[in-house]
Each structure stands twice: as structure tokens, then as C-alpha cells.
Design an enzyme around this catalytic site. Structure first.
Site, mmCIF file in Angstrom:
data_model
loop_
_atom_site.group_PDB
_atom_site.id
_atom_site.type_symbol
_atom_site.label_atom_id
_atom_site.label_comp_id
_atom_site.label_asym_id
_atom_site.label_seq_id
_atom_site.Cartn_x
_atom_site.Cartn_y
_atom_site.Cartn_z
ATOM 1 N N ASP A 134 -12.881 8.190 7.078
ATOM 2 C CA ASP A 134 -13.082 8.920 8.075
ATOM 3 C C ASP A 134 -13.328 10.482 7.616
ATOM 4 O OD1 ASP A 134 -12.241 7.075 10.035
ATOM 5 O OD2 ASP A 134 -10.283 7.289 9.446
ATOM 6 N N GLU B 86 0.902 -1.157 0.031
ATOM 7 C CA GLU B 86 -0.237 -0.125 -0.026
ATOM 8 C C GLU B 86 0.889 1.119 0.204
ATOM 9 O OE1 GLU B 86 -3.502 0.028 2.495
ATOM 10 O OE2 GLU B 86 -2.879 1.906 3.301
#
Length: 276
Positions: free
Chosen positions: A100, A9
Site C-alpha cells: 500500500d 509474522e
């Protein structure tokens, strides 16, 4: 080892200098032949363009790329357009997340949970995308209970997820227990272990505080004992994380997903040790 699902990632760079550094990092990590590279997506979609640009660049280099897509604060139309854009670039993987919200942002948007996003992606695109979702072996920090968190995970899988990637952890037993509980709840998709190399003690403490990942007491004490000795921190971190990865793979984990933080050295060394 070659039968395992190994992925890495990145986060999208914010500057041209950062982009150049990421290209160099990616070139090194590409030598490890990961199954794919994933690229994160900022709070409320703040890095949406950066995610797209990075993913397209990776795709153009001939590698499989999986953009993260978070839905909180987003509309169905905005998500629909993002999906169309990724399809136009022949992107076949997605990491679907609730995400978020930026601070000070209300609970707006047409999606509340990741399972709703997965359902929407399937309704809009059928089987075009291989969808990964998040799993939390030590419980999502906002979940009411471990059972409630597991129920949320099951809903995401039933909505159409193909696989899951866990939040990072340093307690292999937490992972194995979560996988066992998920299987008992009817989940049969691969649950890949998320791995965070330990390279910076203060950074690790800060990240773990935010995401609810537990750092075992003995690891905390050992890291604290090194003070500012970064070489010792990195050496210890390599030993701890490599040993955990060995145990995970031996115990049946279908693969490892490395949170590289756009750095190549630690992930490369861990992987080489696992292959030794």
C-alpha cells in the site's frame, strides 16, 4: 501436525524498547519451532531498514526468516539492491507483495502489481528465493470482483511464486472455496491459511475494516457483549480461532501463518491446543 507448514509474522519495532520486547516474544515463540518467521514491510518501504535489521537478527539467531517486500512506489534499481542485500545475508525466503502506498503518495514507481515483482525477482535471482505471495479468500478490498481477484492471484503464481499466505479470515468455508477455485484455475502451490488471534475487540474491528476481512455476526455480537472484559474476550477468541484452525487442518490446509502482532501468548496457546 509436524507435517504442516507453521510460521509466525512480526512487524519491525520502531524503538529500542520495542526491539527488546520483540526479542522476548520471539524467544517464546521459537520454542514452538515454527518453519520460519516473517517480517512486514511498511507502506512505500517506510520500514525497509527495520525489516532488514529484524530479519538479519532472526537469521543470526539461527532461524529461517522471510522479509516482506512490497513494490508499489519502488524502482527496479531499489528492489534490485534490496534483493542483493538479502542474498548477502543468506536470506532464502521472501513474501512478495504489491503493498500500500503512504497517504498522499502518487501511483509512482516501476511496478504496479505483485506479479510484476515476482517476475522481476525471478529474472534477477533465479531460484535463490522461495517466494510467498498473498491470497484473499474473501476478496481483496480493491478488487473489482471475486473472479478478477482470483485472476490476479493466478498471475502471481504463474509469475513464479512457490506458495501463498492468505489474509486472515474467520470463515473456514471462504478459505476452502478459494482453494478449490484456485485449483480449478490451475494453481498447484500450497495456500497457507493466515490466522489472526482475537485478543482485542476494538483493534480487530479496526484491522478488519481496513483489510476487508469479515467478522461473522455471531462473533461480533459475542465480542460486543463482553464490553471491556478483556479476559473474556481473550478466552472466547482462543476458542473460536482454535476451532477454526482445527477445521482448516482437518480439511487439508497445508499450514497456518500466525499474525502475532509481536505478542506471544495467544499464538502459543492456540498452537499448544492444536497439539493436544
Amino acid at each position: 501436525m509436524k507435517t504442516h507448514n507453521f510460521s509466525i509474522e512480526f512487524f519491525p519495532p520502531k524503538t529500542e524498547d520495542g526491539a527488546q520486547k520483540l526479542r522476548a516474544t520471539r524467544a517464546k515463540l521459537a520454542e514452538l519451532n515454527p518453519k520460519y518467521f516473517s517480517v512486514t514491510f511498511g507502506a512505500g518501504g517506510t520500514t525497509q531498514q527495520g525489516t532488514l535489521d529484524t530479519v538479519v537478527e532472526i537469521r543470526n539467531e539461527g532461524f529461517d526468516a522471510a522479509p516482506h517486500l512490497s513494490c508499489v512506489g519502488g524502482s527496479k534499481e531499489s528492489i534490485r539492491q534490496i534483493l542483493k542485500t538479502y542474498q548477502s545475508h543468506d536470506i532464502r525466503r521472501l513474501v512478495a507483495l504489491r503493498g500500500d502506498l503512504p497517504s498522499g503518495y502518487g501511483m509512482g514507481g516501476e511496478f504496479r502489481y505483485a506479479n510484476e515483482l515476482v517476475e522481476f525477482i525471478r529474472a534477477e535471482t533465479g531460484d535463490w528465493f522461495h517466494i510467498e505471495v498473498a491470497a484473499y479468500p474473501e476478496m481483496h478490498p480493491q478488487a473489482r470482483s471475486p473472479q478478477d481477484d482470483l485472476n490476479n492471484f493466478v498471475r502471481k503464481v504463474k509469475a513464479g511464486a512457490n506458495a501463498a499466505i492468505t489474509q486472515y479470515f474467520y470463515n473456514a468455508d471462504a478459505y476452502f472455496q478459494f482453494v478449490e477455485n484456485a485449483h480449478k484455475a490451475g494453481v498447484d502451490v500450497p495456500i497457507v491459511a493466515g490466522i489472526m488471534p482475537i485478543t482485542n475487540s476494538s483493534q480487530l474491528m479496526r484491522f478488519s475494516e481496513m483489510c476487508g476481512a469479515e467478522i461473522p455476526r455471531w462473533v461480533r455480537l459475542k465480542l460486543a457483549s463482553f464490553g471491556d472484559d478483556s479476559a473474556s474476550i481473550k478466552a472466547f477468541g482462543l476458542d473460536v480461532v482454535t476451532h477454526m484452525c482445527e477445521r482448516l487442518l482437518e480439511g487439508g490446509a497445508p499450514g497456518l501463518h500466525f499474525y502475532s502482532l509481536n505478542q506471544a501468548a495467544a499464538t502459543t496457546e492456540i498452537w499448544k491446543r492444536l497439539l493436544a
